[in-house]
Design a protein around this motif. Structure first.
Motif, PDB file in Angstrom:
ATOM      1  N   PRO A 646      26.022  40.221  45.636  1.00 25.94           N
ATOM      2  CA  PRO A 646      27.231  39.614  46.358  1.00 25.94           C
ATOM      3  C   PRO A 646      28.114  40.819  46.900  1.00 25.94           C
ATOM      4  O   PRO A 646      27.748  42.036  46.549  1.00 25.94           O
ATOM      5  CB  PRO A 646      27.946  39.157  44.898  1.00 25.94           C
ATOM      6  N   ILE A 647      28.890  40.512  47.931  1.00 25.33           N
ATOM      7  CA  ILE A 647      29.529  41.280  48.349  1.00 25.33           C
ATOM      8  C   ILE A 647      31.094  41.507  47.962  1.00 25.33           C
ATOM      9  O   ILE A 647      31.867  42.435  48.391  1.00 25.33           O
ATOM     10  CB  ILE A 647      29.977  41.139  50.010  1.00 25.33           C
ATOM     11  N   PHE A 648      31.319  40.844  46.698  1.00 19.95           N
ATOM     12  CA  PHE A 648      32.597  41.066  46.017  1.00 19.95           C
ATOM     13  C   PHE A 648      32.417  41.361  44.621  1.00 19.95           C
ATOM     14  O   PHE A 648      31.256  41.257  44.187  1.00 19.95           O
ATOM     15  CB  PHE A 648      33.296  39.766  45.792  1.00 19.95           C
ATOM     16  N   ASN A 649      33.506  41.834  44.088  1.00 22.68           N
ATOM     17  CA  ASN A 649      33.500  41.875  42.440  1.00 22.68           C
ATOM     18  C   ASN A 649      34.660  41.581  42.059  1.00 22.68           C
ATOM     19  O   ASN A 649      35.593  41.037  42.436  1.00 22.68           O
ATOM     20  CB  ASN A 649      33.218  43.566  42.226  1.00 22.68           C
ATOM     21  N   LEU A 650      34.258  40.860  40.704  1.00 18.68           N
ATOM     22  CA  LEU A 650      35.601  40.360  40.104  1.00 18.68           C
ATOM     23  C   LEU A 650      35.936  41.136  38.858  1.00 18.68           C
ATOM     24  O   LEU A 650      35.349  41.875  38.208  1.00 18.68           O
ATOM     25  CB  LEU A 650      34.773  38.884  39.127  1.00 18.68           C
ATOM     26  N   VAL A 651      37.543  41.126  38.718  1.00 22.03           N
ATOM     27  CA  VAL A 651      38.113  42.138  38.166  1.00 22.03           C
ATOM     28  C   VAL A 651      38.817  41.446  36.902  1.00 22.03           C
ATOM     29  O   VAL A 651      40.000  40.837  37.412  1.00 22.03           O
ATOM     30  CB  VAL A 651      38.905  43.139  38.545  1.00 22.03           C
ATOM     31  N   PRO A 652      38.350  41.423  35.618  1.00 22.03           N
ATOM     32  CA  PRO A 652      39.458  40.719  34.797  1.00 22.03           C
ATOM     33  C   PRO A 652      40.598  41.396  34.459  1.00 22.03           C
ATOM     34  O   PRO A 652      40.695  42.665  34.329  1.00 22.03           O
ATOM     35  CB  PRO A 652      38.734  40.282  33.439  1.00 22.03           C
ATOM     36  N   VAL A 653      41.943  40.789  34.472  1.00 20.17           N
ATOM     37  CA  VAL A 653      43.381  41.531  34.172  1.00 20.17           C
ATOM     38  C   VAL A 653      43.930  40.447  33.387  1.00 20.17           C
ATOM     39  O   VAL A 653      43.585  39.418  32.966  1.00 20.17           O
ATOM     40  CB  VAL A 653      44.004  41.682  35.254  1.00 20.17           C
ATOM     41  N   LEU A 654      45.163  41.021  32.815  1.00 28.37           N
ATOM     42  CA  LEU A 654      46.071  40.160  32.097  1.00 28.37           C
ATOM     43  C   LEU A 654      46.917  39.364  33.127  1.00 28.37           C
ATOM     44  O   LEU A 654      47.517  38.249  32.802  1.00 28.37           O
ATOM     45  CB  LEU A 654      46.852  40.832  31.104  1.00 28.37           C
ATOM     46  N   GLY A 655      47.044  39.800  34.256  1.00 26.00           N
ATOM     47  CA  GLY A 655      47.861  39.071  35.250  1.00 26.00           C
ATOM     48  C   GLY A 655      48.144  40.053  36.654  1.00 26.00           C
ATOM     49  O   GLY A 655      47.644  41.102  36.538  1.00 26.00           O
ATOM     50  N   ALA A 656      48.321  39.409  37.622  1.00 24.13           N
ATOM     51  CA  ALA A 656      48.608  39.917  38.752  1.00 24.13           C
ATOM     52  C   ALA A 656      49.496  39.155  39.975  1.00 24.13           C
ATOM     53  O   ALA A 656      49.536  38.172  39.388  1.00 24.13           O
ATOM     54  CB  ALA A 656      47.172  40.282  39.452  1.00 24.13           C
ATOM     55  N   GLY A 657      50.112  39.743  40.464  1.00 24.30           N
ATOM     56  CA  GLY A 657      51.076  39.114  41.478  1.00 24.30           C
ATOM     57  C   GLY A 657      51.907  40.043  42.531  1.00 24.30           C
ATOM     58  O   GLY A 657      51.703  41.416  42.383  1.00 24.30           O
ATOM     59  N   ARG A 658      52.733  39.635  43.366  1.00 25.18           N
ATOM     60  CA  ARG A 658      53.438  40.553  44.150  1.00 25.18           C
ATOM     61  C   ARG A 658      54.836  41.135  43.635  1.00 25.18           C
ATOM     62  O   ARG A 658      55.374  41.879  44.164  1.00 25.18           O
ATOM     63  CB  ARG A 658      53.976  39.266  45.308  1.00 25.18           C
ATOM     64  N   SER A 659      55.221  40.312  42.483  1.00 24.41           N
ATOM     65  CA  SER A 659      56.349  40.752  41.694  1.00 24.41           C
ATOM     66  C   SER A 659      56.249  41.270  40.501  1.00 24.41           C
ATOM     67  O   SER A 659      55.360  40.667  39.623  1.00 24.41           O
ATOM     68  CB  SER A 659      57.551  39.618  41.650  1.00 24.41           C
ATOM     69  N   PRO A 660      56.916  42.164  40.065  1.00 27.77           N
ATOM     70  CA  PRO A 660      56.754  42.769  38.599  1.00 27.77           C
ATOM     71  C   PRO A 660      57.188  41.678  37.441  1.00 27.77           C
ATOM     72  O   PRO A 660      56.769  41.839  36.317  1.00 27.77           O
ATOM     73  CB  PRO A 660      57.460  43.916  38.476  1.00 27.77           C
ATOM     74  N   THR A 661      58.041  40.540  37.878  1.00 30.77           N
ATOM     75  CA  THR A 661      58.444  39.790  37.061  1.00 30.77           C
ATOM     76  C   THR A 661      57.555  38.379  37.034  1.00 30.77           C
ATOM     77  O   THR A 661      57.932  37.500  36.368  1.00 30.77           O
ATOM     78  CB  THR A 661      59.762  39.361  37.213  1.00 30.77           C
ATOM     79  N   SER A 662      56.680  38.321  38.099  1.00 33.23           N
ATOM     80  CA  SER A 662      55.643  37.243  37.960  1.00 33.23           C
ATOM     81  C   SER A 662      54.324  37.425  38.388  1.00 33.23           C
ATOM     82  O   SER A 662      54.008  37.208  39.614  1.00 33.23           O
ATOM     83  CB  SER A 662      56.528  36.196  39.039  1.00 33.23           C
ATOM     84  N   MET A 663      53.692  38.221  37.612  1.00 35.70           N
ATOM     85  CA  MET A 663      52.308  38.652  37.642  1.00 35.70           C
ATOM     86  C   MET A 663      51.638  37.638  37.029  1.00 35.70           C
ATOM     87  O   MET A 663      50.736  37.519  36.119  1.00 35.70           O
ATOM     88  CB  MET A 663      52.069  39.886  36.936  1.00 35.70           C
ATOM     89  N   ASP A 664      51.576  36.218  37.758  1.00 37.38           N
ATOM     90  CA  ASP A 664      50.967  35.199  36.981  1.00 37.38           C
ATOM     91  C   ASP A 664      50.182  34.372  38.105  1.00 37.38           C
ATOM     92  O   ASP A 664      49.747  32.952  38.001  1.00 37.38           O
ATOM     93  CB  ASP A 664      52.039  34.181  36.397  1.00 37.38           C
ATOM     94  N   ASP A 665      49.466  35.236  39.032  1.00 31.02           N
ATOM     95  CA  ASP A 665      48.484  34.469  40.246  1.00 31.02           C
ATOM     96  C   ASP A 665      47.257  33.869  39.537  1.00 31.02           C
ATOM     97  O   ASP A 665      46.811  34.352  38.350  1.00 31.02           O
ATOM     98  CB  ASP A 665      48.037  35.483  41.244  1.00 31.02           C
ATOM     99  N   ILE A 666      46.783  32.622  39.903  1.00 37.07           N
ATOM    100  CA  ILE A 666      45.479  32.246  39.591  1.00 37.07           C
ATOM    101  C   ILE A 666      44.566  32.926  39.862  1.00 37.07           C
ATOM    102  O   ILE A 666      43.579  33.343  39.054  1.00 37.07           O
ATOM    103  CB  ILE A 666      45.512  30.828  40.101  1.00 37.07           C
TER     104      ILE A 666
END
Length: 676
Positions: A646-666
């Motif tokens: 594959p040309i991608f890799n999957l990185v498991p995290v606790l959360g991610a997002g644009r804002s430090p108060t809403s790191m809850d991206d799917i």
């Protein structure tokens, strides 16, 4: 405790022996037997080179006084000098201290005068300095004249460019006595009219005892014992040691293909032919994983084999992302890492590195996960400062502060460390972030750029909601379990350093979407633009951060099913059918951005998908969804070539997002592409 060691002294060496008595510390010195045979900037152990004399000298110091742990040098701007001291320190297990490094020379000269350093010139070799007029003069007396010469001819006011050399007669470290020069003569080496060269040859001197002598100050029992045995001065004899240093095992010696296969190692690789990323991970659960050391060795070994398969080696690696399952075992990871990535294997400079803890075991990815960025040439420029200084945090080991390659500056992960103490600053996440940005700026300035020109700026944090927002071009907040030194923030900047000063970064105007192909039934909608941030340098760079929130998932699935869905908790209970739709939408949007900005999938350097452990979709299933989406894209538009990996890799995290108060991206996508 201070120990005075002399390896490179020519002018005024007759007086140096008195430093031991003035300071009340042992003096080790050695007559230079070698010559500067290795004249490249970066030093490698070379028999017969004068640097090996310093190695012999310091090795003897360690033998006689095992409590010695560090070496302090006066390098201000000379990489040539600093790198040689660091090389010797690294081989001997000593810490290099360079607190003058990168200091402003005008301020530094004034600070020396303010702190009572009395030094006279003993050699001059620069335009505007006359041996007959300026030799033997106190630096404080010459200070204003040196600043005048700086304005006229651009000299270094501290003599860092060899404009002059000095002999210290008194300073705060001289606790017992000061040196008084009674007589000298001037010897001309060159009588050129523009920049004559002359030296001062001392004829007579004496020591003047200080009123309040404290001869025992700074001397421990070990050095006092040495003093009783042979006095203050130690002459270090013997030939340079030409011992072969320990090296890592080669790939051929350690490869066990059957074992590697059994460990379920997986590889991904992007298709850029010039600079590409290789990722390696294991699919092991907590029950079957062998442990961090074994997992990391297996992953590093597999990466090494892949590099060899592609005709490369560790010297081609620009950057390494080191992901581990437990930061408490960082020292084990580091010990394993340094057996594979060494100075000897990377003669053009060791890669930069970022190390973070990820919830790997929770999603069945073993204890170690490696991503390396590889270049097909040796044109990289590496900044690797191992000395502790006031400039920026040191990198003591085989990883560098930053690597510049083809106008992209890849900077190591920066913590909020106070450079001279190498400890985390107080004040919480905000204070750490400010310090980390200051450290990043110090590194950037070495490449004549600033973090304000950064194309990407990532923040890795272990303390949700406590970081101030960074206003620079595009950024991503990622929530992880832990960071080195229990830091709350790690900043990983990527900067664009154009060779053409007229080229600037920024977000370009999108091209019309009317003629864009429609895949999987997706039609362009205005809300699509709110899903991503991008930074594009026309014809050169395309950087994208794509954030899929639960609200976006509702819109994607509503379009697919032709009606409004209940705004259920997509974060915790996404069905696989819905996640398949989300995966296709991500690929569709990235492909559209590529087409609009005249990029192709073959320009991709790295493509990461960050997903939270709470997603509820197994990593194997998510990987299969994305793989199927790429396969379908290849069949529909033939814009992407599908290979074995594959040309991608999957990185498991606790959360991610644009804002430090809403790191809850799917799911969050990070894409970086570069044209050649």
């Amino acid at each position: 405790m201070w120990i005075w060691c002399i390896a490179y002294v020519q002018v005024g060496h007759q007086i140096i022996v008195s430093y031991a008595e003035c300071m009340g510390v042992p003096l080790f010195r050695r007559r230079i037997q070698g010559s500067p045979r290795h004249q490249k900037l970066g030093y490698r152990m070379t028999p017969g080179d004068e640097v090996e004399d310093m190695f012999v000298l310091l090795n003897e110091v360690k033998r006689q006084i095992p409590s010695v742990t560090a070496v302090s040098s006066g390098a201000i701007a000379s990489d040539y000098q600093r790198l040689r001291v660091e090389s010797v320190c690294s081989r001997l297990g000593l810490v290099s201290l360079a607190y003058l490094w990168k200091q402003d020379q005008s301020l530094l000269l004034q600070e020396m005068m303010t702190n009572g350093i009395v030094a006279i010139t003993v050699k001059v070799a620069a335009m505007g300095l006359d041996p007959r007029k300026h030799l033997g003069k106190d630096i404080e007396f010459l200070k204003s004249y040196l600043h005048k010469l700086k304005e006229l001819y651009g000299i270094n006011v501290c003599g860092e460019g060899g404009e002059y050399e000095t002999l210290t007669l008194d300073c705060p470290l001289f606790v017992n006595a000061r040196i008084v020069l009674d007589g000298f003569k001037i010897v001309m080496h060159s009588s050129e009219a523009v920049a004559p060269v002359g030296i001062l040859h001392p004829l007579a001197f004496h020591l003047e005892n200080k009123a309040e002598s404290c001869s025992s100050s700074g001397i421990d029992e070990t050095s006092e014992t040495c003093k009783q045995k042979v006095g203050f001065v130690f002459e270090v004899q013997g030939d340079c040691l030409h011992r072969c240093e320990a090296t890592c095992q080669s790939a051929a010696e350690v490869t066990k293909l059957d074992e590697v296969a059994e460990r379920r190692l997986y590889i991904s690789r992007t298709k850029n032919h010039n600079t590409f990323s290789i990722c390696c991970w294991l699919q092991d659960s907590c029950e079957t994983s062998a442990g961090l050391q074994e997992d990391l060795e297996a992953v590093l070994r597999k990466i090494e084999l892949k590099l060899v398969e592609y005709g490369f080696g560790w010297e081609n690696v620009l950057y390494i992302h080191l992901y581990i399952s437990d930061m408490n075992k960082f020292s084990i990871a580091n010990e394993t890492y340094v057996r594979y990535i060494t100075q000897e294997k990377c003669p053009f400079g060791v890669p930069s590195r970022s190390t973070i803890e990820l919830p790997l075991l929770q999603v069945g990815l073993g204890n170690a996960y490696i991503e390396v960025l590889v270049a097909n040439d040796q044109s990289k420029r590496v900044l690797h400062v191992q000395s502790i200084s006031c400039w920026a945090p040191s990198c003591i080991g085989p990883y560098s502060q930053a690597t510049l390659h083809k106008e992209i500056l890849h900077m190591a992960g920066q913590l909020g460390l106070d450079p001279p103490t190498m400890t985390l600053c107080n004040g919480g996440a905000t204070a750490e972030l400010e310090q980390a940005l200051e450290n990043s700026e110090a590194v950037a300035q070495c490449f004549n750029c600033s973090i304000s020109t950064s194309a990407l700026l990532f923040l890795f944090t272990s303390d949700k909601g406590s970081i101030i927002k960074v206003p620079d071009p595009i950024f991503l907040y990622v929530l992880v379990p832990d960071l080195p030194k229990r830091a709350l923030v790690e900043v990983k900047p990527i900067l664009y350093v154009p060779e053409d000063a007229d080229v600037t970064t920024g977000t370009v105007q999108e091209l019309s979407c009317e003629r864009m192909p429609s895949y999987w039934g997706f039609q362009h909608a205005h809300w699509h633009d709110s899903c991503f941030q991008k930074c594009v340098v026309h014809g050169k760079i395309c950087a994208v951060i794509l954030c899929i929130t639960s609200e976006v998932v509702v819109k994607i699935c509503s379009e697919s099913l032709g009606g409004d869905q209940d705004n259920r908790d997509y974060q915790n209970s996404l069905q696989e059918r819905q996640m398949e739709r989300v995966s296709r939408f991500c690929i569709y949007l990235l492909d559209r951005l590529y087409m609009q900005n005249n990029f192709s999938w073959e320009d991709t350097q790295n493509l990461r998908f960050y997903f939270p452990t709470s997603l509820g979709v197994p990593v194997e299933a998510l990987s299969l969804m994305l793989t199927n989406a790429f396969n379908e894209l290849a069949e529909m538009g033939q814009r992407v070539k599908i290979g074995e990996d594959p040309i991608f890799n999957l990185v498991p995290v606790l959360g991610a997002g644009r804002s430090p108060t809403s790191m809850d991206d799917i799911i969050t996508c990070e894409l970086f592409a570069q044209k050649w």
